[in-house]
Motif scaffolding. Sequence first.
Motif, mmCIF file in Angstrom:
data_model
loop_
_atom_site.group_PDB
_atom_site.id
_atom_site.type_symbol
_atom_site.label_atom_id
_atom_site.label_comp_id
_atom_site.label_asym_id
_atom_site.label_seq_id
_atom_site.Cartn_x
_atom_site.Cartn_y
_atom_site.Cartn_z
ATOM 1 N N ARG A 217 0.849 -1.207 0.000
ATOM 2 C CA ARG A 217 0.000 0.000 0.000
ATOM 3 C C ARG A 217 0.884 1.258 0.000
ATOM 4 O O ARG A 217 0.911 2.030 0.957
ATOM 5 N N CYS A 218 1.582 1.443 -1.084
ATOM 6 C CA CYS A 218 2.567 2.535 -1.165
ATOM 7 C C CYS A 218 1.956 3.924 -0.938
ATOM 8 O O CYS A 218 2.594 4.765 -0.293
ATOM 9 N N ALA A 224 7.702 6.054 2.263
ATOM 10 C CA ALA A 224 7.831 5.881 0.806
ATOM 11 C C ALA A 224 9.015 6.701 0.283
ATOM 12 O O ALA A 224 9.648 6.313 -0.699
HETATM 13 S S1 SF4 Z 1 8.240 0.353 1.766
HETATM 14 FE FE1 SF4 Z 1 8.195 0.878 -0.417
HETATM 15 S S2 SF4 Z 1 7.162 -0.846 -1.396
HETATM 16 FE FE2 SF4 Z 1 6.728 -0.961 0.787
HETATM 17 S S3 SF4 Z 1 4.782 0.108 1.026
HETATM 18 FE FE3 SF4 Z 1 6.418 1.593 1.426
HETATM 19 S S4 SF4 Z 1 6.761 2.569 -0.520
HETATM 20 FE FE4 SF4 Z 1 5.626 0.721 -0.961
#
Ligand code: SF4
Length: 400
Positions: A217-218, A224
């Motif tokens: 759920r980016c 992010a």
């Molecule tokens: S860590 Fe990266 S891949 Fe995972 S939810 Fe967050 S933005 Fe998306």
Amino acid sequence: MRFVSHPGAVARGRSSTGAERLPARLGPELLRWFDRHRRPLPWRRDRDPYRIWVAETLLQQTRVAQAAPYFERFVARFPSVRTLARAREGEVLKSWEGAGYYARARRLRHAARIVVGEHGGRLPRTVEALEQLPGVGPYTARAIASLAFDRPVVALEANGLRVAARWVREQRPLASAGVRPRLERVLASVLPSGRPGSFNEAVMELGETVCRPRAPRCPVCPVAFACRARRELADPGAIPRSATRPPRPRVRAAVAVVVLGDRWLVQRRPPGGLLGGLWEFPGGRIETGEDPRDAARRELSEETGAKARRWRALGIVRHAYSHFSVELHVFRATDLQAPPRLGAARRWVTREELARLPIPRATQKIVERFAAGTGPDVTGARRPARPRARRRRPRGTPGA
Ligand code: SF4
């Protein structure tokens, strides 16, 4: 809160695609999110090392949502390392029942006895000393050391590994040589020295609730900004690459539910090995080309010496273990020609007595389905008539 890296610094590491950087503000941002969104799990109520140890042991093979009731039941029965060390193995296995992977429970009890005997009832505080305890591997030792004793070490289980791999766009399957040490190294450089345990928990929590295996759920991800997979890939969920797994083998086995009055014949599996110390009905593998009923007869005779004149097919029960699945052909056996050899590891039990013994999940399924469920009744008791006529099943056909 202090951080290992100085403000504005970035963590550097090498990836299979080149250099990557983790912003130093990743730690504080993640902790801020965790403080607001952490789930109220029962092992998070305090920082008691024993409870953390029990929880981490359960979570080695059990998902968080399923582990909570097992954890509550276990620590209610064994509230301290001393009560666990004093307990008999059968009691411990019974309290673990349903959670699976019973070797974890046996090792936990064994380790509790060592903690009481050699450490005065207190868990050791370092990763190295914790790893000396039975059942405590590198991840569990790091989790306990950071969560219970604030040791500045990174602890990555499956969720954490996946999250970290996405942050640094790791291209290789997670089990590949060198991947884990590399991810631990990169995360260690942004590990908050004041709250290492919370940081480790926050990474796992992010993996459980936001950065899920498929469809992460980016848009709602609090970090992010630190994620290369999000920045550079159309589908961040494509990381980690899955290693090709061989198909899970299927084992066919026959089970004899031998009935004598209101009692059933059960036996204890040898200690150690798969399901060691648990009680089950006699039975075993069906040889290639062998009829399931013949296999049940043969296994009963070989294992217990018993022979029965009357056999009735009850149906098939299926159960999946981590590395194989079983298809159990279950038969009710009555009218004994030869009695079984009885002893400490084999006895007749009523249903109530069986309920007090530790039994594997597959045996539970047999009991639920054929003694209390919808299938034929192993006790031979008559069931109330059904309102509609039943189609007759041809004799000897499995009913699952
Ligand atoms: S860590 Fe990266 S891949 Fe995972 S939810 Fe967050 S933005 Fe998306």
